[in-house]
Design a protein around this motif. Structure first.
Motif, PDB file in Angstrom:
ATOM      1  N   SER A 194      -7.507  -2.584   3.036  1.00 45.34           N
ATOM      2  CA  SER A 194      -6.251  -1.946   1.668  1.00 45.34           C
ATOM      3  C   SER A 194      -7.618  -1.178   0.854  1.00 45.34           C
ATOM      4  O   SER A 194      -6.764  -0.455   0.192  1.00 45.34           O
ATOM      5  CB  SER A 194      -6.463  -3.716   0.122  1.00 45.34           C
ATOM      6  OG  SER A 194      -5.846  -4.693   1.211  1.00 45.34           O
ATOM      7  N   LEU A 234       0.848  -1.455  -0.040  1.00 41.82           N
ATOM      8  CA  LEU A 234      -0.120  -0.285   0.027  1.00 41.82           C
ATOM      9  C   LEU A 234       0.818   0.940  -0.002  1.00 41.82           C
ATOM     10  O   LEU A 234       0.412   2.220  -0.728  1.00 41.82           O
ATOM     11  CB  LEU A 234      -1.210  -0.218   1.425  1.00 41.82           C
ATOM     12  CG  LEU A 234      -2.304  -0.827   1.677  1.00 41.82           C
ATOM     13  CD1 LEU A 234      -2.813  -1.427   2.662  1.00 41.82           C
ATOM     14  CD2 LEU A 234      -3.088  -0.668  -0.038  1.00 41.82           C
ATOM     15  N   MET A 242      -5.250  -3.706  -6.779  1.00 43.67           N
ATOM     16  CA  MET A 242      -4.889  -4.585  -6.018  1.00 43.67           C
ATOM     17  C   MET A 242      -5.609  -5.515  -5.472  1.00 43.67           C
ATOM     18  O   MET A 242      -5.013  -6.446  -4.218  1.00 43.67           O
ATOM     19  CB  MET A 242      -5.290  -3.070  -4.288  1.00 43.67           C
ATOM     20  CG  MET A 242      -4.685  -1.904  -4.177  1.00 43.67           C
ATOM     21  SD  MET A 242      -2.957  -2.533  -3.121  1.00 43.67           S
ATOM     22  CE  MET A 242      -3.975  -3.860  -1.231  1.00 43.67           C
ATOM     23  N   SER A 278      -6.432   1.817  -9.200  1.00 41.86           N
ATOM     24  CA  SER A 278      -5.411   0.665  -8.146  1.00 41.86           C
ATOM     25  C   SER A 278      -6.088   0.225  -7.510  1.00 41.86           C
ATOM     26  O   SER A 278      -5.930  -0.796  -6.945  1.00 41.86           O
ATOM     27  CB  SER A 278      -5.595   2.035  -7.269  1.00 41.86           C
ATOM     28  OG  SER A 278      -6.261   2.823  -6.600  1.00 41.86           O
TER      29      SER A 278
END
Length: 248
Positions: A112, A38, A56, A52
């Protein structure tokens, strides 16, 4: 009444597995890895919201594969045998374990997504290239959590009781995880491979649907969620039945 008792047993088992996992300290390295990724991903701002979160999703899939593998050795085999004898149901025990891994998947997903959004709020919108809307958060949560759950199921599929040689089990897990990540590219290059690779979780496929998109298509998100959960549940069923057949 019986269903209520079953739910109480499963709830108690999940609490037990949670305590065992926390005491084992096997969660520390995955959490460190998550924070490190991260930090790197959001070090160069602004970034695209959907892109993004989609990237992830791939990492959280791999992270949960790792957790699924390491979690196999958390509980001693003797303790597992005693618990199964006490509750008189192997299936309940293994289902509770799957639900516990699902909870970890959701937790990792919330972290996350929550950290960059919180950072974005603290920096007055400097993290992302545009304002974050509710569909971004909901879409990201759905996509990431489904990928995470499938990762957890892949990580636990080749349990040491299913494949006695630990090295072979880890190798098989790594190979399946790699195929899930590169599946789209392999099929593009070798179209005939789709007749074999349909058994591999289509992680790269569903993530690629949202790459370089400005907003989530919620219709596609629900389709992606459905596909991933079908694979996740299928892997879970396979594991439960194999574990029931392969006695201690």
């Amino acid at each position: 009444m019986r269903k209520m008792n079953d739910l109480k047993v499963i709830y108690a088992l999940i609490r037990y597995q949670y305590k065992q996992y926390i005491l084992s300290s096997k969660w520390i390295m995955p959490v460190i890895a998550l924070i490190a990724v991260l930090s790197v991903m959001y070090s160069m701002t602004p970034v695209k919201v959907v892109n993004s979160f989609s990237i992830m999703s791939l990492f959280v899939f791999l992270l949960m594969v790792w957790i699924g593998v390491t979690n196999q050795s958390v509980e001693p085999e003797v303790s597992e045998q005693i618990i199964i004898l006490r509750i008189k149901s192997e299936r309940k025990y293994y289902i509770s374990h799957i639900l516990f891994m699902g909870m970890i998947s959701i937790t990792m997903t919330v972290v996350s997504i929550g950290i960059p959004i919180l950072n974005n709020i603290l920096h007055s919108g400097g993290v992302f290239g545009r304002n974050v809307i509710w569909s971004d958060i909901i879409g990201g949560l759905i996509l990431m959590s489904s990928c995470a759950f499938v990762g957890a199921m892949v990580g636990g599929l080749f349990h040491v009781r299913i494949i006695n040689e630990k090295a072979i089990g880890i190798g098989a897990t790594f190979f399946l995880s790699l195929l899930a990540i590169i599946r789209t590219g392999v099929i593009d290059k070798f179209p005939a491979s789709k007749y074999i690779l349909w058994v591999v979780p289509p992680v790269s496929d569903v993530v690629s649907w949202f790459s370089n998109k400005e907003y989530y298509d919620m219709g596609k998100i629900m389709v992606a969620f459905g596909i991933m959960m079908i694979y996740g549940v299928a892997l879970a069923i396979v594991k439960v039945e194999l574990m029931r057949r392969r006695k201690f």
